[in-house]
Design a protein around this motif. Structure first.
Motif, short mmCIF file in Angstrom:
data_model
loop_
_atom_site.label_atom_id
_atom_site.label_comp_id
_atom_site.label_asym_id
_atom_site.label_seq_id
_atom_site.Cartn_x
_atom_site.Cartn_y
_atom_site.Cartn_z
N SER A 12 0.82 -1.21 0.00
CA SER A 12 0.00 0.00 0.00
C SER A 12 0.85 1.26 0.00
CB SER A 12 -0.94 -0.01 1.21
OG SER A 12 -1.96 -0.96 1.04
N GLU A 13 1.94 1.27 0.79
CA GLU A 13 2.79 2.47 0.85
C GLU A 13 3.42 2.77 -0.51
OE1 GLU A 13 2.82 0.03 3.00
OE2 GLU A 13 2.35 0.94 4.95
N SER A 14 3.90 1.72 -1.19
CA SER A 14 4.50 1.92 -2.51
C SER A 14 3.44 2.35 -3.52
CB SER A 14 5.17 0.62 -2.98
OG SER A 14 6.21 0.26 -2.11
N SER A 15 2.25 1.79 -3.41
CA SER A 15 1.16 2.18 -4.31
C SER A 15 0.79 3.64 -4.10
CB SER A 15 -0.06 1.28 -4.07
OG SER A 15 0.23 -0.06 -4.38
N LEU A 16 0.79 4.07 -2.85
CA LEU A 16 0.50 5.48 -2.56
C LEU A 16 1.56 6.38 -3.18
CD1 LEU A 16 -1.22 7.58 -1.06
CD2 LEU A 16 0.23 7.22 0.94
N SER A 17 2.82 5.99 -3.12
CA SER A 17 3.89 6.78 -3.73
C SER A 17 3.68 6.91 -5.23
CB SER A 17 5.25 6.12 -3.46
OG SER A 17 5.55 6.14 -2.08
N LYS A 18 3.23 5.85 -5.87
CA LYS A 18 2.98 5.90 -7.30
C LYS A 18 1.86 6.88 -7.63
CE LYS A 18 4.59 1.26 -8.60
NZ LYS A 18 5.29 0.95 -7.36
N VAL A 19 0.84 6.93 -6.77
CA VAL A 19 -0.25 7.90 -6.96
C VAL A 19 0.29 9.32 -6.81
CG1 VAL A 19 -2.44 8.75 -6.05
CG2 VAL A 19 -2.03 6.29 -6.19
N LEU A 20 1.08 9.55 -5.76
CA LEU A 20 1.63 10.89 -5.50
C LEU A 20 2.56 11.36 -6.62
CD1 LEU A 20 2.39 10.52 -1.70
CD2 LEU A 20 0.71 12.08 -2.71
N ASN A 21 3.27 10.42 -7.23
CA ASN A 21 4.21 10.76 -8.30
C ASN A 21 3.55 10.76 -9.68
OD1 ASN A 21 6.34 10.96 -6.46
ND2 ASN A 21 6.83 8.78 -6.64
N HIS A 22 2.22 10.60 -9.70
CA HIS A 22 1.46 10.62 -10.96
C HIS A 22 1.89 9.50 -11.91
CE1 HIS A 22 -0.37 14.48 -9.88
NE2 HIS A 22 0.83 14.85 -9.49
N GLU A 23 2.37 8.40 -11.35
CA GLU A 23 2.73 7.24 -12.18
C GLU A 23 1.49 6.43 -12.54
OE1 GLU A 23 5.94 4.94 -10.47
OE2 GLU A 23 6.66 6.70 -9.38
N VAL A 24 0.43 6.58 -11.75
CA VAL A 24 -0.83 5.88 -11.99
C VAL A 24 -1.97 6.87 -11.85
CG1 VAL A 24 0.04 3.63 -11.21
CG2 VAL A 24 -1.00 5.21 -9.56
N ASP A 25 -3.15 6.48 -12.31
CA ASP A 25 -4.32 7.36 -12.23
C ASP A 25 -4.95 7.35 -10.85
OD1 ASP A 25 -4.77 8.20 -15.18
OD2 ASP A 25 -4.44 6.05 -15.28
N CYS A 26 -4.89 6.20 -10.18
CA CYS A 26 -5.48 6.10 -8.85
C CYS A 26 -4.91 4.87 -8.16
CB CYS A 26 -7.01 6.01 -8.90
SG CYS A 26 -7.62 4.49 -9.68
N GLY A 27 -5.23 4.72 -6.88
CA GLY A 27 -4.79 3.55 -6.14
C GLY A 27 -5.95 2.90 -5.41
N LEU A 28 -5.90 1.60 -5.28
CA LEU A 28 -6.84 0.84 -4.46
C LEU A 28 -6.00 0.18 -3.37
CD1 LEU A 28 -9.17 -0.79 -7.13
CD2 LEU A 28 -9.80 0.96 -5.48
N ILE A 29 -6.05 0.75 -2.19
CA ILE A 29 -5.16 0.32 -1.12
C ILE A 29 -5.89 0.35 0.21
CG2 ILE A 29 -3.09 1.14 -2.32
CD1 ILE A 29 -3.18 3.66 -0.61
N ARG A 30 -5.23 -0.12 1.26
CA ARG A 30 -5.82 0.05 2.58
C ARG A 30 -5.84 1.54 2.89
NH1 ARG A 30 -1.67 1.06 6.13
NH2 ARG A 30 0.38 0.27 5.54
N GLU A 31 -6.71 1.95 3.76
CA GLU A 31 -6.92 3.37 4.03
C GLU A 31 -5.67 4.00 4.64
OE1 GLU A 31 -10.42 6.23 5.90
OE2 GLU A 31 -10.21 4.17 6.58
N LEU A 32 -5.13 5.00 3.96
CA LEU A 32 -3.96 5.73 4.43
C LEU A 32 -4.25 7.22 4.38
CD1 LEU A 32 -1.09 3.84 2.54
CD2 LEU A 32 -1.57 3.72 4.98
N MET A 33 -3.69 7.96 5.31
CA MET A 33 -3.91 9.41 5.35
C MET A 33 -2.68 10.12 4.78
SD MET A 33 -6.89 9.39 6.57
CE MET A 33 -7.15 11.15 6.77
N HIS A 34 -2.93 11.13 3.96
CA HIS A 34 -1.85 11.94 3.41
C HIS A 34 -2.44 13.29 3.01
CE1 HIS A 34 1.34 13.40 0.76
NE2 HIS A 34 2.14 12.49 1.30
N PRO A 35 -1.75 14.40 3.30
CA PRO A 35 -2.33 15.73 3.02
C PRO A 35 -2.60 16.00 1.54
CG PRO A 35 -0.01 15.90 3.68
CD PRO A 35 -0.45 14.50 3.96
N ARG A 36 -1.89 15.31 0.65
CA ARG A 36 -2.07 15.55 -0.79
C ARG A 36 -3.02 14.55 -1.44
NH1 ARG A 36 3.33 14.94 -3.50
NH2 ARG A 36 2.00 15.20 -5.33
N ILE A 37 -3.60 13.68 -0.63
CA ILE A 37 -4.41 12.61 -1.17
C ILE A 37 -5.86 12.73 -0.74
CG2 ILE A 37 -4.86 10.12 -0.94
CD1 ILE A 37 -2.70 10.71 -2.92
#
Length: 290
Positions: A128-153
């Motif tokens: 999930s953490e790596s998937s979130l990084s991919k979302v933040l870096n615009h490598e993917v359109d979205c992520g389906l992961i366990r619930e994580l909190m991030h100010p930019r997400i």
């Protein structure tokens, strides 16, 4: 035949006046008159008879009106559909945890393929953490992961699944007909599937009551490996209910009737960059679970 001329014709019919039609279309009255003359030349018929301040349809105009309305309607529908297509990408990239790739993607992907047959889907599996990084870096359109909190997400929980304790069907605790207490786990090997989430931290705290570290056989972050160890009869393990449905149904695993202070659940969320423009497909995934 010019679509703007047809539109002018319909507006004159609706308003009964060249002047009012011009106002509605933000045009001058001579422009409306010119468009009607051009249309009359196209159909080689006079469409209106002017009666003082009013316009009356000729017989030819009355015959032409339903065709004009159909042409305009089909034109507007085609423009709308073409604009919609512009927002549907050829490929959508979705990052997801490995367990979600195994158990959730097979649920939603057939629906997406049916709804968007021209789109290809690229699924990138990781933690999930790596998937979130991919979302933040615009490598993917979205992520389906366990619930994580991030100010930019921006995160939206789509599903929640109960978490239970599972064992091989022949395991002594699986034979119990009455509820098992936490204390009774102290005599059995524990396989700990480390989900690294608040839910699993709660389970960890619960197991601390029986000093589970002394009985911890393996600490593992791969759900499939944890399930295989359970099915080998090596130990007991807390797992999400959705991940063991087939094994329980086929009697290769069994849920232990465990007394818990409250129900533990695991959440699956759709995440994307906050305030970013999201595609029609990502929006559709959100709505699937409303």
């Amino acid at each position: 035949m010019n679509i703007q001329n047809i539109k002018a014709f319909i507006y004159v019919v609706q308003f009964g006046s060249f002047n009012k039609a011009a106002e509605a279309l933000y045009l001058s009255q001579p422009s409306i008159s010119a468009r009607i003359r051009s249309l009359e030349n196209d159909v080689a018929q006079k469409l209106f008879v002017r009666d003082r301040n009013k316009c009356v349809l000729t017989d030819a105009g009355k015959s032409f009106l339903p065709y004009a309305e159909k042409i305009l309607r089909e034109y507007q529908e085609s423009v709308y559909k073409m604009n919609q297509q512009l927002h549907i990408p050829d490929q959508v990239k979705i990052a997801c945890s490995i367990s979600i790739s195994n158990y959730v993607i097979p649920i939603i992907l057939p629906v997406l393929q049916q709804q968007f047959p021209a789109c290809r889907f690229k699924i990138v599996s990781d933690h999930s953490e790596s998937s979130l990084s991919k979302v933040l870096n615009h490598e993917v359109d979205c992520g389906l992961i366990r619930e994580l909190m991030h100010p930019r997400i921006e995160s939206k929980v789509l599903m929640k699944f109960p978490v239970g304790l599972y064992a091989h069907r022949d395991h002594p605790l699986a034979q119990k007909e009455t509820s098992v207490s936490i204390e009774q786990l102290a005599d059995h090997n524990i396989i700990f599937y480390d989900h690294n989430s608040p839910e699993w931290l709660g389970i960890t705290n619960l197991l601390e009551k029986v000093n589970f570290q002394q009985h911890l056989l393996v600490d593992i972050d791969n759900m499939e490996a944890a399930k295989r160890l359970v099915m080998k009869g090596i130990g007991i393990c807390f797992l999400p209910e959705n991940a063991v449905e087939d094994e329980v149904q086929n009697q290769r695993m069994k849920k232990i009737p465990l007394t818990l202070p409250h129900e533990f659940q695991t959440s699956i969320a759709l995440v994307h960059v906050k305030d970013a423009t999201i595609s029609t497909i990502v929006s559709y995934i959100k709505k699937m679970f409303e």
